[in-house]
Structures are given as structure tokens and as C-alpha cells.
Design an enzyme around this catalytic site. Structure first.
Site, PDB file in Angstrom:
ATOM      1  N   LYS A 130      27.383  35.375  38.585  1.00 46.73           N
ATOM      2  CA  LYS A 130      28.563  36.127  38.166  1.00 46.73           C
ATOM      3  C   LYS A 130      29.713  35.716  39.075  1.00 46.73           C
ATOM      4  O   LYS A 130      29.582  35.739  40.305  1.00 46.73           O
ATOM      5  CB  LYS A 130      28.333  37.637  38.266  1.00 46.73           C
ATOM      6  CG  LYS A 130      27.335  38.179  37.262  1.00 46.73           C
ATOM      7  CD  LYS A 130      27.167  39.681  37.422  1.00 46.73           C
ATOM      8  CE  LYS A 130      26.168  40.243  36.406  1.00 46.73           C
ATOM      9  NZ  LYS A 130      25.902  41.684  36.651  1.00 46.73           N
ATOM     10  N   ASP A 165      16.979  44.921  31.672  1.00 41.73           N
ATOM     11  CA  ASP A 165      17.737  45.045  32.912  1.00 41.73           C
ATOM     12  C   ASP A 165      17.733  46.487  33.425  1.00 41.73           C
ATOM     13  O   ASP A 165      18.505  47.327  32.953  1.00 41.73           O
ATOM     14  CB  ASP A 165      19.182  44.588  32.688  1.00 41.73           C
ATOM     15  CG  ASP A 165      19.991  44.572  33.968  1.00 41.73           C
ATOM     16  OD1 ASP A 165      19.413  44.799  35.047  1.00 41.73           O
ATOM     17  OD2 ASP A 165      21.208  44.316  33.895  1.00 41.73           O
ATOM     18  N   CYS A 198      28.372  38.715  33.605  1.00 41.28           N
ATOM     19  CA  CYS A 198      29.732  39.194  33.829  1.00 41.28           C
ATOM     20  C   CYS A 198      29.699  40.697  34.064  1.00 41.28           C
ATOM     21  O   CYS A 198      28.699  41.368  33.819  1.00 41.28           O
ATOM     22  CB  CYS A 198      30.639  38.883  32.637  1.00 41.28           C
ATOM     23  SG  CYS A 198      30.224  39.784  31.122  1.00 41.28           S
ATOM     24  N   LYS A 225      19.422  47.737  28.520  1.00 40.48           N
ATOM     25  CA  LYS A 225      19.621  48.462  29.769  1.00 40.48           C
ATOM     26  C   LYS A 225      18.635  49.637  29.810  1.00 40.48           C
ATOM     27  O   LYS A 225      18.521  50.394  28.838  1.00 40.48           O
ATOM     28  CB  LYS A 225      21.053  48.989  29.872  1.00 40.48           C
ATOM     29  CG  LYS A 225      22.097  47.893  30.004  1.00 40.48           C
ATOM     30  CD  LYS A 225      22.057  47.231  31.371  1.00 40.48           C
ATOM     31  CE  LYS A 225      23.253  46.335  31.591  1.00 40.48           C
ATOM     32  NZ  LYS A 225      23.249  45.723  32.944  1.00 40.48           N
ATOM     33  N   ASP A 250      19.839  39.359  40.313  1.00 38.59           N
ATOM     34  CA  ASP A 250      21.251  39.627  40.060  1.00 38.59           C
ATOM     35  C   ASP A 250      21.890  40.133  41.348  1.00 38.59           C
ATOM     36  O   ASP A 250      22.513  39.377  42.083  1.00 38.59           O
ATOM     37  CB  ASP A 250      21.430  40.623  38.914  1.00 38.59           C
ATOM     38  CG  ASP A 250      22.893  40.895  38.592  1.00 38.59           C
ATOM     39  OD1 ASP A 250      23.780  40.255  39.198  1.00 38.59           O
ATOM     40  OD2 ASP A 250      23.178  41.750  37.740  1.00 38.59           O
TER      41      ASP A 250
END
Length: 327
Positions: free
Chosen positions: A246, A175, A274, A150, A224
Site C-alpha cells: 500500500k 481479511d 489501498c 471483511k 498487511d
């Protein structure tokens, strides 16, 4: 046979803060749905997400609004017409899958014509911190096959290089959670290539990604926040190389599977992801994970205490839940 629907807010404390570009979590706040019918109970879980205009209160209100239809016997197809894609529909959809399995005596795997889930490699998340702290976290799980880093717009190169140095063999997903802009994506291309990053996930805001259609990235880029359901692929397929499915975005396993198959038909790479959730949110997602190139289902890994009988984590693999837990 009549059903009884119950929905509630559950909170699971995290073992450590989960910090991403959008903020910090110290607990997983979920909606738990149970559907009882003839002495059998189906369960589902969802994580309402503020990024999509959702809250615990709004999800519970949506569920309450369709109570009469669900208790009267609405099935998953009817549910899709009653609620939009999102957390509320996810909790109900997954509870219906679980209830169907118990009422009919046919497990979800058998219904899908698949073998039972087996252990599968999942990303373990390295959250935003100092480069030194991120390296230390990566070192603790360096033997895992896949790590997700992250980052935000504050010195991401330092973070990525620190993690790569601490975990030289792991595949890496980076990400930024929409925190970069076009200039940063282009500036970071060399670092991503240098560090052997396997996938860059949603680097820019979904509302500002049109330029990706003409961008030749050295690393595959995965949608995403830009993709929720199969209908989104008409736009997304021209801008991204892969999509992250997701269940909370898609509105349940039913649409999650539809999105996964539609993405494959278009030649897109596939990730299953998730929210930070309990094992009740992960068990249904395992049926999409088996179709995927990358799996990111470490939500329960962050919990101080998970639901009993849920999934387990060993060496960077997620092991399926105990029999009877779900599906």
C-alpha cells in the site's frame, strides 16, 4: 525553477458505511498535495491511518515541516531522507512523480519502461454485516472475479460461508484486519479450505505474528499491517507467503515499487492494496498492481462522488483514469 507546495484536507462521503474489524467509515478523509512549477501542477493523495499513529493533522504538519526543501527542488530520493514512510511522504512522492511526468513530458509508464495501464481485476469488498446482508452484497457482485470478505472474531465462518454460497465462482480473500488470535487461525483453517479461499490477509496483530513462522497454513497468508517497506521483508518473509503493498504504508510509489520488486526476489506473492480513498490515491498504485497476483483497489468504488476524470469500475475491473488526471 521554484515550486509552490499546497496541502489540504479533503473529505469524500461514502455511498454506504465501510465496516471492518477496526471500525466503521462513512467518509474518506484524505490529504491532497499539489506541487506547481512553471505553470504545471503535480498532484498526490494520502490517507493518514490511526493504526499507524497518523492523523490528518499530523500528516499536514509533516508536509509543512519539509515545505522549504520541497519548494527548493528536493526530488524523490531526497524526500525519502526527509520523511519516514507513511501517508505524508506518499502524498508528496506521488505529487513529485506526477510533476516530473508533466515537466519532462514523459509519463510514469514510459519512465518505468511499461505500456500504459489497462483494465485489471480488483477485489470488491464485502464489509462486515450479518451473514444474510453479506450474502446479499456478494450476490450483487457475484460475477466479479475477486471478492474480499471483511470479518472479525464474531462468527467469521458464517460470514465466509454466506459469501461463498452467494458467489460460488469468485476468488475470495478473507481479511480479519488483525482481529483473530492464533487459536482462531488454527480453528478456521478447515473453513477457509472448505470455501476455497485464495488468501488470508493479516489475521493476527502484526506484533503477535512470530508463531506464523512455524505454521503450515492450508491457505496462503498475506502480510498487511506487518509490512510497510522493503526492509521489513527480512522478518516478514519467514512468517508470510505474500505481502500487501500500500502506497500509504510504503511512503509513495517509489518505495512501493521497491517493496514489490524485493518481495518478488524473495519468491513472495504480491497484492496491491489501498485505503478508502479517491482515484488520486489509486492512479499511482496501478503501476504496482500490474506486478501483482491480487489487486484490491476498490477505494473509490465506495465514494458517493469521486474526483473528475478518475478510475472507473466495471464488472470487478478497475479501468485506468483519463489522460491528464495523473502521471
Amino acid at each position: 525553477m521554484p515550486r509552490q507546495l499546497h496541502a489540504r484536507h479533503d473529505s469524500f462521503a461514502l455511498s454506504r458505511p465501510f465496516r471492518i474489524a477496526r471500525g466503521v467509515k462513512t467518509a474518506a478523509e484524505v490529504v491532497t498535495v499539489t506541487l506547481a512549477q512553471g505553470g504545471l501542477v503535480g498532484r498526490g493523495e494520502a490517507v493518514p491511518y490511526a493504526r499507524y499513529g497518523e492523523s490528518i493533522e499530523s500528516a499536514l504538519a509533516q508536509i509543512e515541516a519539509v515545505r522549504a526543501a520541497i519548494e527548493a527542488g528536493a526530488d524523490r530520493a531526497a524526500l525519502a531522507a526527509l520523511l519516514p514512510a507513511g501517508a505524508a511522504r506518499n502524498a508528496l512522492d506521488c505529487a513529485l512523480w506526477d510533476l516530473e511526468a508533466k515537466v519532462d513530458g514523459i509519463g510514469v509508464s514510459a519512465r518505468l519502461g511499461e505500456p500504459a495501464p489497462t483494465p485489471i481485476a480488483t477485489a470488491l469488498t464485502i464489509v462486515i454485516d450479518t451473514p444474510e446482508a453479506m450474502a446479499a452484497a456478494a450476490r450483487d457482485v457475484a460475477d466479479a472475479p475477486l471478492l474480499k470478505i471483511k470479518v472479525d472474531a464474531n462468527a467469521p465462518a458464517d460470514a465466509i460461508r454466506a459469501v461463498r454460497g452467494a458467489a460460488p465462482e469468485a476468488a475470495l480473500i478473507v481479511d480479519p484486519n488483525e482481529s483473530w488470535d492464533e487459536a482462531m487461525v488454527r480453528a478456521m483453517a478447515g473453513v477457509l479450505e472448505e470455501c476455497g479461499v485464495a488468501l488470508l490477509e493479516q489475521p493476527v496483530p502484526a506484533e503477535a505474528d512470530a508463531w506464523l513462522a512455524g505454521y503450515a497454513s492450508p491457505v496462503p497468508i498475506c502480510a498487511d499491517e506487518a509490512v510497510h517497506v522493503a526492509a521489513d521483508l527480512d522478518v516478514v518473509a519467514a512468517r508470510y507467503d505474500a505481502v500487501n503493498v500500500k502506497l500509504d504504508k510504503a511512503g509513495g510509489l517509489t518505495e512501493g515499487l521497491a517493496l514489490a520488486h524485493a518481495a518478488r526476489e524473495r519468491g513472495l506473492g504480491l497484492m496491491t492494496g489501498c485505503m478508502v480513498c479517491s482515484s488520486l490515491g489509486i492512479a499511482p498504485a496501478l503501476h504496482v498492481a500490474r506486478l501483482s497476483d491480487w489487486v484490491d483497489l476498490d477505494g473509490p468504488y465506495w465514494l458517493r462522488e469521486d474526483r473528475q476524470g478518475g478510475v472507473r469500475f466495471e464488472g470487478g475491473y478497475v479501468l485506468p483514469q483519463q489522460e491528464g488526471f495523473w502521471g
